[in-house]
Write a protein that holds these residues in place. Structure first.
Motif, PDB file in Angstrom:
ATOM      1  N   TYR A 151      -9.903  -2.574  -3.711  1.00 38.62           N
ATOM      2  CA  TYR A 151     -10.810  -2.743  -2.574  1.00 38.62           C
ATOM      3  C   TYR A 151     -10.897  -4.213  -2.176  1.00 38.62           C
ATOM      4  O   TYR A 151     -10.803  -5.108  -3.022  1.00 38.62           O
ATOM      5  CB  TYR A 151     -12.211  -2.235  -2.924  1.00 38.62           C
ATOM      6  CG  TYR A 151     -12.298  -0.723  -2.918  1.00 38.62           C
ATOM      7  CD1 TYR A 151     -12.806  -0.028  -1.835  1.00 38.62           C
ATOM      8  CD2 TYR A 151     -11.822   0.010  -4.003  1.00 38.62           C
ATOM      9  CE1 TYR A 151     -12.862   1.358  -1.828  1.00 38.62           C
ATOM     10  CE2 TYR A 151     -11.865   1.400  -4.012  1.00 38.62           C
ATOM     11  CZ  TYR A 151     -12.390   2.063  -2.909  1.00 38.62           C
ATOM     12  OH  TYR A 151     -12.425   3.434  -2.900  1.00 38.62           O
ATOM     13  N   SER A 183     -19.880   4.558   8.704  1.00 39.81           N
ATOM     14  CA  SER A 183     -19.162   4.328   7.449  1.00 39.81           C
ATOM     15  C   SER A 183     -19.237   2.869   7.022  1.00 39.81           C
ATOM     16  O   SER A 183     -19.246   1.962   7.855  1.00 39.81           O
ATOM     17  CB  SER A 183     -17.686   4.733   7.597  1.00 39.81           C
ATOM     18  OG  SER A 183     -16.978   4.480   6.410  1.00 39.81           O
ATOM     19  N   THR A 206     -17.685   4.234  -4.424  1.00 41.84           N
ATOM     20  CA  THR A 206     -16.520   4.360  -3.543  1.00 41.84           C
ATOM     21  C   THR A 206     -16.501   5.751  -2.924  1.00 41.84           C
ATOM     22  O   THR A 206     -17.354   6.596  -3.228  1.00 41.84           O
ATOM     23  CB  THR A 206     -15.220   4.150  -4.328  1.00 41.84           C
ATOM     24  OG1 THR A 206     -15.042   5.267  -5.233  1.00 41.84           O
ATOM     25  CG2 THR A 206     -15.253   2.860  -5.132  1.00 41.84           C
ATOM     26  N   GLU A 207     -15.518   5.985  -2.071  1.00 37.15           N
ATOM     27  CA  GLU A 207     -15.381   7.310  -1.466  1.00 37.15           C
ATOM     28  C   GLU A 207     -15.165   8.396  -2.513  1.00 37.15           C
ATOM     29  O   GLU A 207     -15.468   9.564  -2.283  1.00 37.15           O
ATOM     30  CB  GLU A 207     -14.198   7.334  -0.479  1.00 37.15           C
ATOM     31  CG  GLU A 207     -14.267   6.281   0.612  1.00 37.15           C
ATOM     32  CD  GLU A 207     -13.491   5.023   0.270  1.00 37.15           C
ATOM     33  OE1 GLU A 207     -12.875   4.452   1.184  1.00 37.15           O
ATOM     34  OE2 GLU A 207     -13.501   4.612  -0.906  1.00 37.15           O
ATOM     35  N   SER A 238       0.814  -1.214   0.000  1.00 32.37           N
ATOM     36  CA  SER A 238       0.000   0.000   0.000  1.00 32.37           C
ATOM     37  C   SER A 238       0.851   1.269   0.000  1.00 32.37           C
ATOM     38  O   SER A 238       0.321   2.375  -0.067  1.00 32.37           O
ATOM     39  CB  SER A 238      -0.937   0.005   1.218  1.00 32.37           C
ATOM     40  OG  SER A 238      -1.864  -1.052   1.119  1.00 32.37           O
ATOM     41  N   LYS A 248      -6.614  -0.203  -1.079  1.00 33.71           N
ATOM     42  CA  LYS A 248      -6.849   1.176  -0.650  1.00 33.71           C
ATOM     43  C   LYS A 248      -7.856   1.248   0.499  1.00 33.71           C
ATOM     44  O   LYS A 248      -7.735   2.090   1.389  1.00 33.71           O
ATOM     45  CB  LYS A 248      -7.396   1.993  -1.832  1.00 33.71           C
ATOM     46  CG  LYS A 248      -6.501   2.023  -3.057  1.00 33.71           C
ATOM     47  CD  LYS A 248      -7.217   2.708  -4.203  1.00 33.71           C
ATOM     48  CE  LYS A 248      -6.395   2.646  -5.492  1.00 33.71           C
ATOM     49  NZ  LYS A 248      -7.133   3.215  -6.637  1.00 33.71           N
ATOM     50  N   SER A 249      -8.863   0.376   0.447  1.00 29.71           N
ATOM     51  CA  SER A 249      -9.932   0.473   1.424  1.00 29.71           C
ATOM     52  C   SER A 249     -10.653  -0.864   1.565  1.00 29.71           C
ATOM     53  O   SER A 249     -10.595  -1.711   0.671  1.00 29.71           O
ATOM     54  CB  SER A 249     -10.939   1.548   0.991  1.00 29.71           C
ATOM     55  OG  SER A 249     -11.944   1.722   1.964  1.00 29.71           O
ATOM     56  N   LYS A 250     -11.313  -1.043   2.717  1.00 29.65           N
ATOM     57  CA  LYS A 250     -12.106  -2.248   2.969  1.00 29.65           C
ATOM     58  C   LYS A 250     -13.593  -1.895   2.944  1.00 29.65           C
ATOM     59  O   LYS A 250     -14.010  -0.914   3.569  1.00 29.65           O
ATOM     60  CB  LYS A 250     -11.741  -2.843   4.333  1.00 29.65           C
ATOM     61  CG  LYS A 250     -10.319  -3.336   4.425  1.00 29.65           C
ATOM     62  CD  LYS A 250      -9.916  -3.607   5.868  1.00 29.65           C
ATOM     63  CE  LYS A 250     -10.579  -4.853   6.402  1.00 29.65           C
ATOM     64  NZ  LYS A 250     -10.051  -5.220   7.742  1.00 29.65           N
ATOM     65  N   PHE A 268     -16.906   1.916   4.878  1.00 22.99           N
ATOM     66  CA  PHE A 268     -15.518   1.705   4.467  1.00 22.99           C
ATOM     67  C   PHE A 268     -14.598   1.814   5.680  1.00 22.99           C
ATOM     68  O   PHE A 268     -14.931   2.443   6.680  1.00 22.99           O
ATOM     69  CB  PHE A 268     -15.098   2.726   3.415  1.00 22.99           C
ATOM     70  CG  PHE A 268     -15.817   2.588   2.106  1.00 22.99           C
ATOM     71  CD1 PHE A 268     -15.539   1.525   1.255  1.00 22.99           C
ATOM     72  CD2 PHE A 268     -16.788   3.501   1.737  1.00 22.99           C
ATOM     73  CE1 PHE A 268     -16.210   1.388   0.048  1.00 22.99           C
ATOM     74  CE2 PHE A 268     -17.463   3.377   0.531  1.00 22.99           C
ATOM     75  CZ  PHE A 268     -17.177   2.315  -0.316  1.00 22.99           C
ATOM     76  N   MET A 269     -13.419   1.217   5.545  1.00 21.14           N
ATOM     77  CA  MET A 269     -12.444   1.235   6.634  1.00 21.14           C
ATOM     78  C   MET A 269     -11.052   1.139   6.026  1.00 21.14           C
ATOM     79  O   MET A 269     -10.834   0.404   5.054  1.00 21.14           O
ATOM     80  CB  MET A 269     -12.719   0.031   7.556  1.00 21.14           C
ATOM     81  CG  MET A 269     -11.722  -0.180   8.669  1.00 21.14           C
ATOM     82  SD  MET A 269     -12.252  -1.615   9.661  1.00 21.14           S
ATOM     83  CE  MET A 269     -10.752  -1.926  10.579  1.00 21.14           C
ATOM     84  N   ASP A 270     -10.116   1.890   6.598  1.00 20.46           N
ATOM     85  CA  ASP A 270      -8.727   1.787   6.126  1.00 20.46           C
ATOM     86  C   ASP A 270      -8.206   0.383   6.401  1.00 20.46           C
ATOM     87  O   ASP A 270      -8.499  -0.201   7.449  1.00 20.46           O
ATOM     88  CB  ASP A 270      -7.840   2.805   6.839  1.00 20.46           C
ATOM     89  CG  ASP A 270      -8.150   4.231   6.415  1.00 20.46           C
ATOM     90  OD1 ASP A 270      -8.727   4.406   5.323  1.00 20.46           O
ATOM     91  OD2 ASP A 270      -7.842   5.157   7.181  1.00 20.46           O
TER      92      ASP A 270
END
Length: 286
Positions: A254, A265, A218-219, A30, A77-79, A267-269
């Motif tokens: 992802y 949220s 996505t974000e 990452s 990038k994201s979960k 999403f999560m880092d």
């Protein structure tokens, strides 16, 4: 060490496992400059393989060299928190006890070490051994379990959830089993012990979830779902297990996660992995 052992003996077969490539990719894929960390390691392994070839040729014998890989990896990038999304949309429900802990902000102090010790020590032999351990060793065991099974993710308001945290009587849809970008969703019908969806409503619920998934962004406002498949069409009547009702693949970058919840949220880092096994990237329908 491998070179020393190869030169020392006359073997019919030598098997060498390179674990370093797996370990380093856990932490650096990452990073923007990930090549700086990975390429020297791959160069070192490449040099070693060339040495193996030269050594085999020096023996003037027939030989075969096989290079086998268990799985690949990719930057994440994201979960996507599948169950968090389902809960916040009203398709699934946490039980009152778990919901209360989360809403009261007590998630950060909630540990399950005692629960895990009790579960692990159910067998009389294990319990007898554990009970006879010195207190100092018991403390170390407890600390290790607690560290590995904290219910929170870096204190950022995400709660680790388990199957027992759901109120299945009020959960019509839930997620389990993810393989990197590939996720699976089940409808809680009569195939399960506490169904919440009637057979007559199953197709309607499935189509509703598929429509919702297709609209996810996505974000950055990009389409999140790359591909959707109906489980019964994919598994074609398999009866040895309960097939998922919906299978889906996320866009590049992802990965899925069904074990964390956040009210705010979906999403999560990505967390820094602490166990072996890089993210599998081969789609399940390949």
């Amino acid at each position: 060490m491998s070179k020393h052992l190869i030169e020392k003996g006359n073997y019919d077969m030598v098997f060498i496992c390179f674990t370093e490539t797996d370990r380093i990719q856990h932490v650096v894929l990452s990073k923007k400059d990930w090549e700086r960390y990975i390429m020297p390691l791959y160069k070192s392994i490449s040099d070693f393989i060339e040495w193996v070839v030269q050594h085999a040729r020096s023996k003037d014998e027939d030989f075969v060299i096989m290079i086998v890989s268990d799985h690949g990896a990719a930057p994440i990038k994201s979960k996507f928190l599948v169950n968090a999304w389902l809960i916040n949309k009203g398709y699934a429900r946490l039980n009152a006890k778990t919901e209360k802990k989360y809403l009261e902000g007590k998630a950060s102090s909630y540990k399950i070490s005692n629960f895990l010790v009790d579960k692990a020590m159910k067998m009389p032999i294990r319990r007898a051994i554990y009970d006879r351990l010195p207190s100092r060793v018991k403390k170390i065991v407890g600390e290790m379990i607690e560290k590995g099974q904290d219910r929170t993710a870096d204190g950022k308001g995400y709660l680790k959830i388990f199957e027992s945290d759901f109120d299945m009587r009020k959960t019509s849809v839930f997620a389990e089993l993810v393989f990197g970008p590939a996720g699976m969703i089940w409808i809680n019908d009569k195939r399960f012990a506490r169904p919440a969806v009637a057979d007559s409503k199953r197709d309607e619920v499935r189509q509703e979830i598929i429509k919702e998934l297709e609209q996810l962004k996505t974000e950055n406002g990009e389409k999140l779902i790359k591909r959707l498949v109906k489980g019964h069409e994919y598994y074609k009547g398999v009866k040895v297990f309960i097939p998922p009702d919906i299978m889906f693949e996320l866009r590049e970058g992802y990965t899925n996660d069904y074990s964390y919840y956040s009210k705010h949220s979906m999403f999560m880092d990505p967390e820094q992995p602490t166990r072996s096994g890089t993210i599998r990237c081969t789609a399940f329908w390949a």
